[in-house]
Enzyme design. Structure first.
Site, mmCIF file in Angstrom:
data_model
loop_
_atom_site.group_PDB
_atom_site.id
_atom_site.type_symbol
_atom_site.label_atom_id
_atom_site.label_comp_id
_atom_site.label_asym_id
_atom_site.label_seq_id
_atom_site.Cartn_x
_atom_site.Cartn_y
_atom_site.Cartn_z
ATOM 1 C CE LYS A 36 -1.855 -3.594 3.335
ATOM 2 N NZ LYS A 36 -1.770 -4.748 2.853
ATOM 3 C CE1 TYR A 44 -4.087 -1.870 5.445
ATOM 4 C CE2 TYR A 44 -3.415 0.281 4.831
ATOM 5 C CZ TYR A 44 -3.978 -1.158 4.731
ATOM 6 O OH TYR A 44 -3.668 -0.615 2.938
ATOM 7 C CB SER A 50 -0.745 -0.420 1.310
ATOM 8 O OG SER A 50 -1.280 1.574 1.477
HETATM 9 P P1 NDP Z 1 -11.936 -5.712 1.381
HETATM 10 O O1 NDP Z 1 -11.862 -5.432 3.007
HETATM 11 O O2 NDP Z 1 -12.521 -5.287 0.419
HETATM 12 O O3 NDP Z 1 -11.011 -6.889 0.987
HETATM 13 C C1 NDP Z 1 -10.447 -8.141 1.945
HETATM 14 C C2 NDP Z 1 -10.810 -9.585 1.614
HETATM 15 O O4 NDP Z 1 -9.821 -9.808 2.239
HETATM 16 C C3 NDP Z 1 -11.770 -9.977 1.598
HETATM 17 O O5 NDP Z 1 -12.338 -11.280 0.191
HETATM 18 C C4 NDP Z 1 -11.546 -11.110 2.294
HETATM 19 O O6 NDP Z 1 -12.254 -12.035 2.683
HETATM 20 C C5 NDP Z 1 -9.844 -11.234 2.695
HETATM 21 N N1 NDP Z 1 -9.498 -11.754 3.897
HETATM 22 C C6 NDP Z 1 -9.445 -10.873 5.204
HETATM 23 N N2 NDP Z 1 -8.533 -11.266 5.883
HETATM 24 C C7 NDP Z 1 -8.282 -12.503 5.865
HETATM 25 C C8 NDP Z 1 -7.837 -13.573 5.581
HETATM 26 N N3 NDP Z 1 -7.478 -14.000 7.515
HETATM 27 N N4 NDP Z 1 -7.860 -14.858 4.979
HETATM 28 C C9 NDP Z 1 -8.571 -15.110 4.123
HETATM 29 N N5 NDP Z 1 -8.767 -13.859 3.862
HETATM 30 C C10 NDP Z 1 -8.887 -12.380 4.628
HETATM 31 O O7 NDP Z 1 -10.123 -4.872 0.932
HETATM 32 P P2 NDP Z 1 -9.888 -4.651 0.256
HETATM 33 O O8 NDP Z 1 -10.307 -5.168 -1.488
HETATM 34 O O9 NDP Z 1 -9.843 -2.733 -0.112
HETATM 35 O O10 NDP Z 1 -7.716 -4.797 -0.270
HETATM 36 C C11 NDP Z 1 -7.643 -5.836 -0.872
HETATM 37 C C12 NDP Z 1 -6.021 -5.272 -0.526
HETATM 38 O O11 NDP Z 1 -5.680 -4.477 -0.382
HETATM 39 C C13 NDP Z 1 -5.558 -5.085 1.291
HETATM 40 O O12 NDP Z 1 -3.990 -6.015 1.526
HETATM 41 C C14 NDP Z 1 -5.494 -4.034 1.371
HETATM 42 O O13 NDP Z 1 -4.541 -4.058 2.955
HETATM 43 C C15 NDP Z 1 -5.462 -3.341 0.428
HETATM 44 N N6 NDP Z 1 -4.751 -2.229 -0.194
HETATM 45 C C16 NDP Z 1 -6.032 -1.608 -0.118
HETATM 46 C C17 NDP Z 1 -6.819 -0.374 -0.341
HETATM 47 C C18 NDP Z 1 -7.853 0.691 -0.050
HETATM 48 O O14 NDP Z 1 -7.782 1.506 -0.024
HETATM 49 N N7 NDP Z 1 -8.627 -0.153 -0.116
HETATM 50 C C19 NDP Z 1 -4.928 1.105 -0.473
HETATM 51 C C20 NDP Z 1 -4.029 0.102 -0.594
HETATM 52 C C21 NDP Z 1 -3.576 -1.288 -0.395
HETATM 53 P P3 NDP Z 1 -12.821 -12.909 3.691
HETATM 54 O O15 NDP Z 1 -12.996 -11.357 5.076
HETATM 55 O O16 NDP Z 1 -13.862 -13.781 3.072
HETATM 56 O O17 NDP Z 1 -11.810 -13.742 4.526
#
Ligand code: NDP
Length: 254
Positions: free
Chosen positions: A165, A161, A146
C-alpha cells in the site's frame, strides 16, 4: 444543477476492479447512482452487484479477469472498449491481505500480496491510461491504497500488505506526474478499517484489540467511502492529482 455539474457522471464509463463484494461493490453502486456506466472486473464475477445496479435503473456489466495477469486485463479492457467505446474512470480496487509475521510468511505469500495490490494496480492503470491517452480522454484514476501505506497496523503483522500500500501511494504520485500533461488525474484513497468480507475473516480478538485504537470506536462502512471517490472521479476535483485521500475515522491522526 450545481451539484450535478460538479459531481454528476452521466455519459461516463467507469471501470471498478474487485466489485463483487466489499468496498468495490459499494463504490460501483455509488458511481452508477451518479450516472456512470460501470464495468466490473474480478476473478469470480460480480453478478449480484450488476443486479443491484440494473434493478435500480443503472447500467453495469461484469467481466472476468485476474488483475495480476496482463493478458487477461488486456482482454477485459478490449471488451470494455467494444461495449462502451471508452473509459473515463478507473477505481483500481482489487486487493488481498495476509496477516503473518515476516519470519512465518513464505516468499510466495509476499509475492501474491505485492502482485495483487501493487503490480495488479500498475497493470490496470497502465492498460487504462494507455486507452485514455490514445483517445485523448481527460480521465481520472483512483488507486486503492490504505492507511497501512503510511502507518503500521498493530497488533497483527502484515509487512507485505503495508509495503504494497505504501507502494500504491507512491505509484499514484508517479503516474500523476507522468500523465498530468494528458489531463489524466491519478489519486489514491486510504481507508481505515472498513467492515467488508476481507475484514470479516479477521478473528474477533484482533477486532477487539483495534477498537481502542479507533477514535470513533467503530469500523467504517463501505458506503462511507463513496463520496470521497465521487469527489476524486468528478469535475469537482479538477485541481487534485497525486493526492492520497485518507478516510479513516481519525485513526492516523493520533
Ligand atoms: P474484499 O476481500 O471484500 O474484496 C476484494 C475484491 O478484490 C473481491 O471482489 C475480489 O474478487 C477482488 N480481487 C482480489 N484479487 C483479485 C485479482 N487478482 N484479480 C481481480 N480481482 C481480485 O476486500 P475489501 O473490499 O475489504 O478491500 C478492497 C480494497 O480496499 C483492497 O485493495 C483492500 O486492500 C483495500 N482496503 C480495505 C480495507 C478494509 O478494512 N477492508 C481498508 C483499507 C484498504 P475475486 O476474488 O472474485 O477476484
Amino acid at each position: 444543477m450545481y451539484l450535478e455539474e460538479m459531481f454528476g457522471l452521466s455519459k461516463k464509463t467507469a471501470v471498478v476492479t474487485g466489485a463483487g463484494r466489499g468496498i468495490g461493490q459499494a463504490i460501483a453502486i455509488g458511481l452508477a447512482k451518479a450516472g456512470a456506466e460501470v464495468a466490473i472486473i474480478s476473478r469470480s464475477g460480480a453478478e449480484e452487484t450488476v443486479r443491484m445496479i440494473t434493478e435500480n435503473g443503472g447500467s453495469a456489466y461484469d467481466l472476468r479477469a485476474d488483475v495480476t495477469k496482463e493478458d487477461e486485463v488486456d482482454r477485459a479492457v478490449a471488451e470494455i472498449l467494444k461495449r462502451s467505446g471508452k473509459i473515463d474512470i478507473l477505481f483500481n480496487n482489487a486487493g488481498i491481505c495476509i496477516h503473518k509475521g515476516t519470519l512465518e510468511a513464505s516468499i510466495d505469500e509476499w509475492k501474491s500480496v505485492i502482485d495483487t495490490n501493487l503490480t495488479g494496480e500498475y497493470i490496470m492503470a497502465r492498460a487504462v491510461g494507455r486507452i485514455m491517452i490514445e483517445k485523448g480522454i481527460r480521465g481520472s484514476i483512483v488507486n486503492m491504497a490504505s492507511m497501512s501505506g503510511t502507518i503500521v497496523n498493530i497488533p497483527q503483522w502484515q509487512a507485505s500488505y503495508n509495503a504494497s500500500k505504501a507502494g500504491v501511494i507512491h505509484l499514484t504520485k508517479s503516474l500523476a506526474a507522468e500523465w498530468v500533461g494528458y489531463g489524466i488525474r491519478v489519486n489514491s484513497l486510504s481507508p481505515g478499517y472498513i467492515a467488508t468480507p476481507m475484514a470479516a475473516d479477521v478473528p474477533q480478538e484482533l477486532k477487539d484489540a483495534w477498537e481502542p485504537l479507533m477514535p470513533m470506536h467503530r469500523m467504517g462502512k463501505p458506503e462511507e467511502l463513496i463520496t470521497a471517490v465521487l469527489y476524486l472521479v468528478s469535475p469537482a476535483s479538477g485541481y487534485t492529482t497525486g493526492s492520497d485521500v485518507i478516510v479513516d475515522g481519525g485513526y492516523t491522526c493520533i
